[in-house]
Motif scaffolding. Structure first.
Motif, PDB file in Angstrom:
ATOM      1  N   ILE A 148      -2.695   7.609  -2.572  1.00 14.46           N
ATOM      2  CA  ILE A 148      -3.518   7.067  -3.671  1.00 14.46           C
ATOM      3  C   ILE A 148      -2.867   7.534  -4.970  1.00 14.46           C
ATOM      4  O   ILE A 148      -3.396   8.354  -5.712  1.00 14.46           O
ATOM      5  CB  ILE A 148      -4.986   7.537  -3.569  1.00 14.46           C
ATOM      6  CG1 ILE A 148      -5.523   7.324  -2.156  1.00 14.46           C
ATOM      7  CG2 ILE A 148      -5.862   6.791  -4.567  1.00 14.46           C
ATOM      8  CD1 ILE A 148      -6.974   7.727  -1.970  1.00 14.46           C
ATOM      9  N   ASP A 190      -2.390   6.134  -7.711  1.00 14.64           N
ATOM     10  CA  ASP A 190      -2.950   5.705  -8.994  1.00 14.64           C
ATOM     11  C   ASP A 190      -4.150   6.556  -9.413  1.00 14.64           C
ATOM     12  O   ASP A 190      -4.808   6.249 -10.409  1.00 14.64           O
ATOM     13  CB  ASP A 190      -3.350   4.230  -8.939  1.00 14.64           C
ATOM     14  CG  ASP A 190      -4.347   3.927  -7.818  1.00 14.64           C
ATOM     15  OD1 ASP A 190      -4.546   4.788  -6.946  1.00 14.64           O
ATOM     16  OD2 ASP A 190      -4.915   2.824  -7.819  1.00 14.64           O
ATOM     17  N   ARG A 224     -12.830   2.156  -9.866  1.00 10.84           N
ATOM     18  CA  ARG A 224     -11.624   1.460  -9.384  1.00 10.84           C
ATOM     19  C   ARG A 224     -11.407   1.727  -7.900  1.00 10.84           C
ATOM     20  O   ARG A 224     -11.099   0.809  -7.125  1.00 10.84           O
ATOM     21  CB  ARG A 224     -10.402   1.910 -10.195  1.00 10.84           C
ATOM     22  CG  ARG A 224     -10.369   1.380 -11.615  1.00 10.84           C
ATOM     23  CD  ARG A 224      -9.019   1.621 -12.257  1.00 10.84           C
ATOM     24  NE  ARG A 224      -8.783   3.041 -12.499  1.00 10.84           N
ATOM     25  CZ  ARG A 224      -9.098   3.684 -13.612  1.00 10.84           C
ATOM     26  NH1 ARG A 224      -9.700   3.033 -14.593  1.00 10.84           N
ATOM     27  NH2 ARG A 224      -8.840   4.972 -13.749  1.00 10.84           N
ATOM     28  N   ALA A 225     -11.570   2.991  -7.495  1.00 12.31           N
ATOM     29  CA  ALA A 225     -11.361   3.349  -6.088  1.00 12.31           C
ATOM     30  C   ALA A 225     -12.430   2.721  -5.195  1.00 12.31           C
ATOM     31  O   ALA A 225     -12.131   2.231  -4.095  1.00 12.31           O
ATOM     32  CB  ALA A 225     -11.374   4.870  -5.941  1.00 12.31           C
ATOM     33  N   ASP A 281     -13.998  -0.037  -5.698  1.00 10.79           N
ATOM     34  CA  ASP A 281     -13.691  -1.461  -5.574  1.00 10.79           C
ATOM     35  C   ASP A 281     -12.507  -1.673  -4.635  1.00 10.79           C
ATOM     36  O   ASP A 281     -12.532  -2.566  -3.781  1.00 10.79           O
ATOM     37  CB  ASP A 281     -13.389  -2.031  -6.960  1.00 10.79           C
ATOM     38  CG  ASP A 281     -13.191  -3.538  -6.949  1.00 10.79           C
ATOM     39  OD1 ASP A 281     -14.192  -4.268  -6.805  1.00 10.79           O
ATOM     40  OD2 ASP A 281     -12.031  -3.978  -7.078  1.00 10.79           O
ATOM     41  N   LYS A 282     -11.493  -0.841  -4.770  1.00 11.16           N
ATOM     42  CA  LYS A 282     -10.269  -0.974  -3.969  1.00 11.16           C
ATOM     43  C   LYS A 282     -10.539  -0.733  -2.491  1.00 11.16           C
ATOM     44  O   LYS A 282     -10.002  -1.443  -1.624  1.00 11.16           O
ATOM     45  CB  LYS A 282      -9.220   0.008  -4.491  1.00 11.16           C
ATOM     46  CG  LYS A 282      -7.903  -0.002  -3.743  1.00 11.16           C
ATOM     47  CD  LYS A 282      -6.929   0.996  -4.379  1.00 11.16           C
ATOM     48  CE  LYS A 282      -5.603   1.055  -3.645  1.00 11.16           C
ATOM     49  NZ  LYS A 282      -4.678   2.036  -4.286  1.00 11.16           N
ATOM     50  N   TYR A 283     -11.381   0.276  -2.189  1.00 14.95           N
ATOM     51  CA  TYR A 283     -11.618   0.658  -0.801  1.00 14.95           C
ATOM     52  C   TYR A 283     -12.970   0.161  -0.277  1.00 14.95           C
ATOM     53  O   TYR A 283     -13.403   0.572   0.797  1.00 14.95           O
ATOM     54  CB  TYR A 283     -11.505   2.181  -0.659  1.00 14.95           C
ATOM     55  CG  TYR A 283     -10.097   2.663  -0.946  1.00 14.95           C
ATOM     56  CD1 TYR A 283      -9.053   2.425  -0.047  1.00 14.95           C
ATOM     57  CD2 TYR A 283      -9.799   3.317  -2.138  1.00 14.95           C
ATOM     58  CE1 TYR A 283      -7.763   2.831  -0.325  1.00 14.95           C
ATOM     59  CE2 TYR A 283      -8.507   3.736  -2.427  1.00 14.95           C
ATOM     60  CZ  TYR A 283      -7.488   3.481  -1.522  1.00 14.95           C
ATOM     61  OH  TYR A 283      -6.200   3.890  -1.794  1.00 14.95           O
ATOM     62  N   ASP A 284     -13.624  -0.714  -1.046  1.00 17.58           N
ATOM     63  CA  ASP A 284     -14.834  -1.399  -0.610  1.00 17.58           C
ATOM     64  C   ASP A 284     -15.943  -0.422  -0.199  1.00 17.58           C
ATOM     65  O   ASP A 284     -16.517  -0.525   0.889  1.00 17.58           O
ATOM     66  CB  ASP A 284     -14.511  -2.351   0.547  1.00 17.58           C
ATOM     67  CG  ASP A 284     -15.632  -3.362   0.793  1.00 17.58           C
ATOM     68  OD1 ASP A 284     -16.519  -3.486  -0.076  1.00 17.58           O
ATOM     69  OD2 ASP A 284     -15.628  -4.002   1.862  1.00 17.58           O
ATOM     70  N   LYS A 308     -19.620   2.126  -5.747  1.00 18.00           N
ATOM     71  CA  LYS A 308     -19.437   1.161  -6.833  1.00 18.00           C
ATOM     72  C   LYS A 308     -20.747   0.955  -7.587  1.00 18.00           C
ATOM     73  O   LYS A 308     -20.780   0.920  -8.827  1.00 18.00           O
ATOM     74  CB  LYS A 308     -18.930  -0.170  -6.279  1.00 18.00           C
ATOM     75  CG  LYS A 308     -18.627  -1.206  -7.357  1.00 18.00           C
ATOM     76  CD  LYS A 308     -17.987  -2.453  -6.761  1.00 18.00           C
ATOM     77  CE  LYS A 308     -17.662  -3.484  -7.848  1.00 18.00           C
ATOM     78  NZ  LYS A 308     -16.995  -4.687  -7.286  1.00 18.00           N
ATOM     79  N   TYR A 335     -14.504  -5.894 -12.852  1.00 18.19           N
ATOM     80  CA  TYR A 335     -15.033  -5.483 -11.549  1.00 18.19           C
ATOM     81  C   TYR A 335     -16.325  -6.202 -11.169  1.00 18.19           C
ATOM     82  O   TYR A 335     -17.031  -5.759 -10.266  1.00 18.19           O
ATOM     83  CB  TYR A 335     -15.241  -3.965 -11.530  1.00 18.19           C
ATOM     84  CG  TYR A 335     -13.938  -3.206 -11.611  1.00 18.19           C
ATOM     85  CD1 TYR A 335     -13.063  -3.169 -10.529  1.00 18.19           C
ATOM     86  CD2 TYR A 335     -13.561  -2.576 -12.787  1.00 18.19           C
ATOM     87  CE1 TYR A 335     -11.855  -2.503 -10.609  1.00 18.19           C
ATOM     88  CE2 TYR A 335     -12.351  -1.904 -12.881  1.00 18.19           C
ATOM     89  CZ  TYR A 335     -11.498  -1.877 -11.787  1.00 18.19           C
ATOM     90  OH  TYR A 335     -10.290  -1.211 -11.878  1.00 18.19           O
TER      91      TYR A 335
END
Length: 329
Positions: A207, A209, A240-241, A243-246, A251, A277
């Motif tokens: 990870i 980012d 962000r994380a 959203d990226k990893y659902d 979120k 997002y």
């Protein structure tokens, strides 16, 4: 006179009372409005001076746990050239119990329509057991959510590195974790560990980012080891994380938290974040803060910079809101 004349519009930490006109000698008290735990009132009196009062409703809560408030209060004349504004120097940690606690007297006598604008920077209360006052907004609902949905042993597994079987590599360091926990909380992680991908083969997740601190906060939330200050510091990275990893509950927790402290310093960034997002409540709150509450006029430089780089669809939405507000005047 219609009820609208006494109604105060509110956002999570903002209150605005729009008064169409004040006669030469007059007193007016608003309807109650809720900010934090308390119902509040605004009152204005115009004589040789203009007096503005802000105070909580008399109640058992106010008597037992009076608010300790920090706020900025303004008087705005929206029809005057350049939206003539008079701003109080600011109040920090004032305990408010009744209508005599905060009275702002000014020699500036506004004419025509005015707006009383109050932005609450913080509201504190003394804990029932005594001690130092603490902010009612420090932990919010997200702490309760995390504490009720997570199991305490999981946080110990992460903190003590008990039988870790995967390494999470952040930008400035690595943290040992457990693939079963990550797979349970995220369908993206579950897919990584279920198929012959490099994450499964090498027992690592990169990870890059995320900073080490943000990654630690990310894992702490997943494992239920919640820290309010850590969460608040890294909300955008966590969003962000998530959203990226659902991770839908994370979120939504970030979404709710970002709604709580919109101000002129962050509203443009929050609006961009909401659009990126797909956060409808945050987008609506930012639009309302900018347009309905007139804050768009207070940040011309930030708004112009935003127009240079923002998504055209989002810019069009803002101008549609502005046009609708003008038509409603």
């Amino acid at each position: 006179m219609s009820n609208r004349a006494y109604r105060v519009e509110t956002a999570p930490r903002l209150a605005q009372w729009r008064i169409d006109t004040l006669s030469a000698c007059t007193y007016r008290k608003s309807d109650p409005f809720k900010i934090g735990l308390w119902n509040w009132y605004l009152a204005v009196e115009k004589n040789k001076q203009l007096y503005v009062k802000l105070y909580p409703e008399v109640s058992s809560l106010t008597r037992e746990r009076p608010p300790i408030a920090s706020f900025v209060i303004k008087i705005v004349s929206p029809s005057a050239p350049d939206r003539k504004t008079l701003t109080h120097p600011g109040i920090c940690d004032m305990q408010l119990k009744n209508s005599d606690e905060f009275v702002w007297a000014t020699d500036t006598l506004f004419t025509g329509r005015i707006i009383i604008d109050v932005e609450f920077l913080d509201l504190k209360i003394v804990p029932p057991s005594g001690g130092e006052p603490s902010s009612i907004w420090d932990s919010s609902e997200v702490k309760q959510h995390s504490e009720t949905t997570a199991l305490a042993p999981l946080s110990r597994m992460l903190a003590d590195g008990i039988h870790t079987d995967i390494t999470v590599n952040a930008a400035e360091g690595s943290i040992g974790a457990h693939r079963a926990v990550l797979a349970t909380r995220s369908p993206v992680f579950r897919s990584m560990f279920s198929h012959d991908l490099k994450e499964k083969e090498l027992s690592t997740v990169n990870i890059s980012d995320m900073s080490f601190g943000a990654c630690q906060a990310f894992l702490n939330y997943i494992y239920g080891s919640f820290r309010a200050d850590e969460f608040l510091t890294h909300r955008l990275a966590l969003l962000r994380a998530a959203d990226k990893y659902d991770i839908s509950d994370m979120k939504e927790a970030c979404h709710e938290s970002l709604l709580e402290d919109i101000d002129t310093k962050n509203v443009m960034e929050r609006l961009q974040t909401a659009h990126l997002y797909r956060l409808p409540k945050l987008k609506s709150s930012c639009m309302r803060y900018l347009v309905s509450f007139g804050k768009i006029y207070e940040i011309p430089e930030d708004f112009n910079a935003f127009l240079q780089s923002a998504d055209r669809e989002l810019i069009a939405e803002i101008f549609q809101e502005v046009l609708a507000a003008w038509k409603g005047l």
